[in-house]
Motif scaffolding. Structure first.
Motif, PDB file in Angstrom:
ATOM      1  N   SER A  15       0.850  -1.180   0.000  1.00 43.92           N
ATOM      2  CA  SER A  15       0.000   0.000   0.000  1.00 43.92           C
ATOM      3  C   SER A  15       0.886   1.230   0.000  1.00 43.92           C
ATOM      4  O   SER A  15       2.032   1.182   0.462  1.00 43.92           O
ATOM      5  CB  SER A  15      -0.897   0.001   1.253  1.00 43.92           C
ATOM      6  N   TYR A  41      -3.722   0.060  -2.924  1.00 42.51           N
ATOM      7  CA  TYR A  41      -3.651  -1.200  -2.194  1.00 42.51           C
ATOM      8  C   TYR A  41      -3.452  -2.345  -3.181  1.00 42.51           C
ATOM      9  O   TYR A  41      -4.095  -2.389  -4.235  1.00 42.51           O
ATOM     10  CB  TYR A  41      -4.938  -1.452  -1.409  1.00 42.51           C
ATOM     11  N   LYS A  98      -6.699  -5.485  -0.403  1.00 42.92           N
ATOM     12  CA  LYS A  98      -7.769  -4.512  -0.611  1.00 42.92           C
ATOM     13  C   LYS A  98      -9.003  -4.901   0.196  1.00 42.92           C
ATOM     14  O   LYS A  98      -9.412  -6.062   0.205  1.00 42.92           O
ATOM     15  CB  LYS A  98      -8.111  -4.435  -2.100  1.00 42.92           C
TER      16      LYS A  98
END
Length: 129
Positions: free
Chosen positions: A49, A60, A65
């Motif tokens: 990230s 991300y 995610k």
């Protein structure tokens, strides 16, 4: 001298949470794109990230995610990675890194080419049953 120090790693069971911190000294974080990378044993380092210095936009990896959230506190000069719903495959050493150019940072994340301005020493995250 740009320095980054990570903290917050540890042992956690699957489904648990951890919050990693990346504290900066020697420079103001808000002028840098800051990201988190991880490296598991026998695997290449991957970008997890990052948060952009220019507009605060975030990235991300698909694998995290919806579970991980990156944020920055410019007053504390610290970037955080909130990790929820942890899985055994999240086990790795997590590193934070800083880059002055968001474009070069992106290039590094997606291609591995180039260099970032500063890296922390890493913090171990272990997710076990």
């Amino acid at each position: 001298q740009l320095q980054l120090v990570e903290s917050g790693g540890g042992l956690v069971q699957p489904g648990g949470s951890l919050r990693l911190s990346c504290a900066a000294s020697g420079f103001a974080l808000d002028y840098y794109t800051i990201g988190w990378f991880r490296q598991a044993p026998g695997k290449e380092r991957e970008g997890v990230s990052y948060i952009s210095s220019s507009d605060g936009s975030t990235y991300y990896a698909d694998s995290v995610k919806g579970r991980f959230t990156i944020s920055r506190d410019n007053v504390k000069n610290t970037v955080y990675l909130q990790m929820n719903s942890l899985r055994p495959e999240d086990t790795a050493v997590y590193y934070c890194a800083a880059g002055r150019s968001v474009l070069l940072f992106r290039q590094y994340v997606f291609t591995g080419r180039g260099a970032l301005d500063s890296w922390g020493q890493g913090t171990q995250v272990t997710v076990f049953s």
